[in-house]
Motif scaffolding. Structure first.
Motif, PDB file in Angstrom:
ATOM      1  N   PHE A   1      27.150   0.685 -38.424  1.00 28.17           N
ATOM      2  CA  PHE A   1      27.274   1.242 -39.879  1.00 28.17           C
ATOM      3  C   PHE A   1      28.165  -0.058 -40.674  1.00 28.17           C
ATOM      4  N   GLY A   2      28.890  -0.831 -39.642  1.00 31.31           N
ATOM      5  CA  GLY A   2      29.391  -1.862 -40.464  1.00 31.31           C
ATOM      6  C   GLY A   2      30.866  -1.410 -40.087  1.00 31.31           C
ATOM      7  N   ALA A   3      31.936  -2.177 -40.812  1.00 39.97           N
ATOM      8  CA  ALA A   3      33.239  -1.701 -40.724  1.00 39.97           C
ATOM      9  C   ALA A   3      33.711  -0.793 -41.657  1.00 39.97           C
ATOM     10  N   VAL A   4      33.418   0.423 -41.313  1.00 40.69           N
ATOM     11  CA  VAL A   4      33.919   1.758 -42.213  1.00 40.69           C
ATOM     12  C   VAL A   4      34.744   2.712 -41.460  1.00 40.69           C
ATOM     13  N   PRO A   5      35.597   3.296 -41.997  1.00 45.05           N
ATOM     14  CA  PRO A   5      36.450   4.057 -41.290  1.00 45.05           C
ATOM     15  C   PRO A   5      35.725   5.513 -40.744  1.00 45.05           C
ATOM     16  N   ALA A   6      35.980   5.962 -39.427  1.00 48.69           N
ATOM     17  CA  ALA A   6      35.643   7.281 -39.105  1.00 48.69           C
ATOM     18  C   ALA A   6      36.974   8.229 -39.193  1.00 48.69           C
ATOM     19  N   SER A   7      36.700   9.361 -38.510  1.00 49.65           N
ATOM     20  CA  SER A   7      37.661  10.401 -38.681  1.00 49.65           C
ATOM     21  C   SER A   7      38.804  10.198 -38.035  1.00 49.65           C
ATOM     22  N   PRO A   8      40.158  10.718 -38.318  1.00 49.43           N
ATOM     23  CA  PRO A   8      41.207  10.503 -37.338  1.00 49.43           C
ATOM     24  C   PRO A   8      40.898  10.968 -36.141  1.00 49.43           C
ATOM     25  N   ALA A   9      41.832  10.564 -34.981  1.00 51.85           N
ATOM     26  CA  ALA A   9      41.732  11.306 -33.655  1.00 51.85           C
ATOM     27  C   ALA A   9      43.053  10.920 -33.034  1.00 51.85           C
ATOM     28  N   PRO A  10      43.509  11.591 -31.906  1.00 53.56           N
ATOM     29  CA  PRO A  10      44.397  11.317 -30.936  1.00 53.56           C
ATOM     30  C   PRO A  10      44.382   9.758 -30.360  1.00 53.56           C
ATOM     31  N   SER A  11      45.859   9.492 -30.154  1.00 57.61           N
ATOM     32  CA  SER A  11      46.107   8.144 -29.499  1.00 57.61           C
ATOM     33  C   SER A  11      45.395   7.756 -28.244  1.00 57.61           C
ATOM     34  N   PRO A  12      45.003   6.516 -28.217  1.00 56.87           N
ATOM     35  CA  PRO A  12      44.332   6.255 -26.641  1.00 56.87           C
ATOM     36  C   PRO A  12      45.067   6.111 -25.710  1.00 56.87           C
ATOM     37  N   SER A  13      44.493   6.010 -24.367  1.00 59.69           N
ATOM     38  CA  SER A  13      45.416   5.869 -23.214  1.00 59.69           C
ATOM     39  C   SER A  13      45.003   4.602 -22.558  1.00 59.69           C
TER      40      SER A  13
ATOM     41  N   PHE B   1      30.022   8.309 -24.805  1.00 59.14           N
ATOM     42  CA  PHE B   1      29.373   8.524 -25.837  1.00 59.14           C
ATOM     43  C   PHE B   1      29.962   8.415 -27.226  1.00 59.14           C
ATOM     44  N   ALA B   2      29.165   8.353 -28.390  1.00 61.62           N
ATOM     45  CA  ALA B   2      29.843   8.095 -29.607  1.00 61.62           C
ATOM     46  C   ALA B   2      29.299   9.014 -30.554  1.00 61.62           C
ATOM     47  N   GLU B   3      30.488   9.596 -31.537  1.00 65.04           N
ATOM     48  CA  GLU B   3      30.546  10.565 -32.264  1.00 65.04           C
ATOM     49  C   GLU B   3      30.564  10.211 -33.815  1.00 65.04           C
ATOM     50  N   ARG B   4      29.906  11.031 -34.657  1.00 66.01           N
ATOM     51  CA  ARG B   4      30.092  10.737 -36.193  1.00 66.01           C
ATOM     52  C   ARG B   4      29.502  11.994 -36.887  1.00 66.01           C
ATOM     53  N   ALA B   5      30.311  12.494 -37.819  1.00 65.89           N
ATOM     54  CA  ALA B   5      29.979  13.676 -38.699  1.00 65.89           C
ATOM     55  C   ALA B   5      29.164  14.476 -37.786  1.00 65.89           C
ATOM     56  N   GLY B   6      29.591  14.994 -36.742  1.00 63.68           N
ATOM     57  CA  GLY B   6      28.721  15.922 -35.774  1.00 63.68           C
ATOM     58  C   GLY B   6      27.719  15.768 -35.205  1.00 63.68           C
TER      59      GLY B   6
ATOM     60  N   GLY C   1      32.518   0.670 -35.918  1.00 64.33           N
ATOM     61  CA  GLY C   1      31.151   0.534 -36.769  1.00 64.33           C
ATOM     62  C   GLY C   1      30.825   2.049 -37.251  1.00 64.33           C
ATOM     63  N   GLY C   2      31.729   2.690 -37.788  1.00 68.16           N
ATOM     64  CA  GLY C   2      31.753   3.932 -38.259  1.00 68.16           C
ATOM     65  C   GLY C   2      31.546   5.128 -37.257  1.00 68.16           C
ATOM     66  N   TRP C   3      31.622   4.713 -36.001  1.00 64.96           N
ATOM     67  CA  TRP C   3      31.638   5.864 -34.981  1.00 64.96           C
ATOM     68  C   TRP C   3      32.921   5.798 -34.313  1.00 64.96           C
ATOM     69  N   THR C   4      33.163   6.950 -33.806  1.00 66.92           N
ATOM     70  CA  THR C   4      34.345   7.354 -32.915  1.00 66.92           C
ATOM     71  C   THR C   4      33.730   7.383 -31.233  1.00 66.92           C
ATOM     72  N   VAL C   5      34.252   6.442 -30.343  1.00 68.63           N
ATOM     73  CA  VAL C   5      33.881   6.217 -29.199  1.00 68.63           C
ATOM     74  C   VAL C   5      34.409   7.104 -28.278  1.00 68.63           C
ATOM     75  N   ARG C   6      33.919   8.091 -27.392  1.00 68.73           N
ATOM     76  CA  ARG C   6      34.419   8.883 -26.577  1.00 68.73           C
ATOM     77  C   ARG C   6      34.045   8.328 -24.990  1.00 68.73           C
ATOM     78  N   GLU C   7      35.234   8.571 -24.143  1.00 70.81           N
ATOM     79  CA  GLU C   7      35.054   8.279 -22.795  1.00 70.81           C
ATOM     80  C   GLU C   7      35.844   9.239 -21.908  1.00 70.81           C
ATOM     81  N   THR C   8      34.898  10.089 -21.483  1.00 71.98           N
ATOM     82  CA  THR C   8      35.551  11.210 -20.515  1.00 71.98           C
ATOM     83  C   THR C   8      35.268  10.804 -19.088  1.00 71.98           C
ATOM     84  N   ALA C   9      35.620  11.653 -18.088  1.00 74.92           N
ATOM     85  CA  ALA C   9      35.490  11.700 -16.866  1.00 74.92           C
ATOM     86  C   ALA C   9      33.804  11.802 -16.458  1.00 74.92           C
ATOM     87  N   ALA C  10      33.155  12.505 -17.497  1.00 71.30           N
ATOM     88  CA  ALA C  10      31.745  12.712 -17.064  1.00 71.30           C
ATOM     89  C   ALA C  10      30.711  11.908 -18.020  1.00 71.30           C
TER      90      ALA C  10
END
Length: 372
Positions: free
Chosen positions: A328-340, A311-316, A299-308
């Motif tokens: 935001f719908g099906a829109v691309p977000a910025s590139p990121a490393p591979s998930p685990s 949260f979600a990030e988009r354009a800072g 949905g236009g966001w990069t989801v982050r999952e850390t030990a702490a």
């Protein structure tokens, strides 16, 4: 004559004294006395084996699926549930051919009562042979083999490609091409839950398909609560739990982005009891189970999952758990490393952390939204 009469009378008396009285019932009605029992004991009545009702193929299948599921998935389930003992899997038969030699369905290992986690579940395909039912769970080579041999009445041709991709356990694309599972332009609250799972709630509570895919119910209740699996064309799957009023489309049906799946709720029909908070539990994964959400784009966001935190990030801009997230719908977000696929140990979510307000972010195709 007197002597003869007296002789006959004496003979009758002797015969009555020597011979036992005739039985009241035929000899055939007599029952033997078993050793160690008195004459007044109730006799044991043996029932012929033919009187036992034969076990139906469906019951035999259910038992075999339970056995295979516990053998192959119990270790992961015990780890995720934090218990040593598991309940018998919930087996759901979706289809069986007329000859009752092929079957397709789902299984779910129920979480213990009080555990609000995503249930361990899978699809299965099975073939009945002289040796009994041969069951294969998705994610195994045997599943693909049986999938290709199964008749179209059990696994329709239109479903085979996506099921094969789902079972192949290929690396999932970070840019999922999916929107968040609710209406575009709406803001729902992001909720931290268990590893690899996010919770969402807001608006009218209508959970929508984030992209095209084939839908399968993994377990459900008569009241319409359930766990839903949506397999997308690239083999990636999304799961939805704590749904109420689940859509009534048939298993394997093709649904489009934005189609209704259900509503957020608190019921957990696959186990765990009632959840303390209304939401939809949402996960991304493949046939081996949910993956960590870290760096997936939705949905236009990069989801982050850390030990702490989650949260979600988009354009800072960062949105922490406990705060509203705009779809935001099906829109691309910025590139990121591979998930685990490994869960993050010792995670301590921090719901309610401060978030950054998104001012006047333009929606796809139009006006800005000021209510984020």
């Amino acid at each position: 004559m007197v002597v003869v009469a007296v002789g006959l009378a004496l003979a009758a008396i002797v015969e009555q004294a020597v011979m036992p009285p005739s039985p009241r019932h035929p000899v055939a009605d007599r029952r033997p006395v078993h050793a160690g029992r008195s004459h007044t004991s109730r006799p044991v009545v043996s029932r012929p084996s033919s009187s036992r009702a034969p076990v139906s193929p469906a019951v035999q299948l259910s038992r075999q699926v339970e056995t295979v599921a516990l053998a192959e998935r119990s270790r992961v389930a015990r780890r995720d549930y934090g218990v040593g003992t598991l309940s018998a899997p919930i087996v759901r038969l979706s289809r069986m051919d007329r000859a009752r030699t092929w079957a397709f369905g789902t299984e779910t290992i129920p979480p213990p009562r009080g555990k609000t986690v995503m249930p361990e579940s899978s699809l299965y395909v099975a073939q009945r042979t002289r040796a009994g039912w041969q069951v294969a769970l998705a994610g195994t080579p045997r599943f693909t083999t049986l999938l290709r041999k199964a008749p179209a009445s059990v696994v329709p041709a239109a479903e085979r490609p996506v099921l094969e991709k789902f079972s192949a356990a290929a690396d999932a694309p970070l840019d999922t091409g999916l929107m968040l599972p609710w209406g575009v332009g709406q803001s729902w609250t992001l909720l931290a839950t268990d590893d690899g799972v996010s919770g969402f709630d807001g608006g009218d509570g209508r959970v929508l398909a984030p992209g095209d895919g084939r839908i399968y119910r993994l377990c459900s209740s008569a009241a319409g609560h359930g766990l839903v699996l949506l397999i997308h064309p690239n083999g990636l799957a999304t799961q939805y739990y704590q749904l109420s009023d689940v859509t009534k489309v048939r298993d394997g049906a093709f649904v489009k982005r934005g189609d209704y799946l259900g509503r957020t709720g608190t019921e957990q029909p696959c186990g765990g009891g009632e959840a303390p908070q209304r939401m939809v539990r949402f996960a991304i994964g493949d046939a081996t189970g949910p993956m960590r959400l870290d760096h997936f784009q939705l949905g236009g966001w990069t989801v982050r999952e850390t030990a702490a935190a989650t949260f979600a990030e988009r354009a800072g801009v960062r949105v922490d758990a406990g705060n509203p997230l705009l779809n935001f719908g099906a829109v691309p977000a910025s590139p990121a490393p591979s998930p685990s696929k490994s869960p993050s140990p010792g995670r301590t979510p921090k719901p309610g952390s401060p978030s950054v307000r998104v001012p006047n972010v333009p929606l796809p195709g139009g006006s800005p939204d000021a209510g984020v």
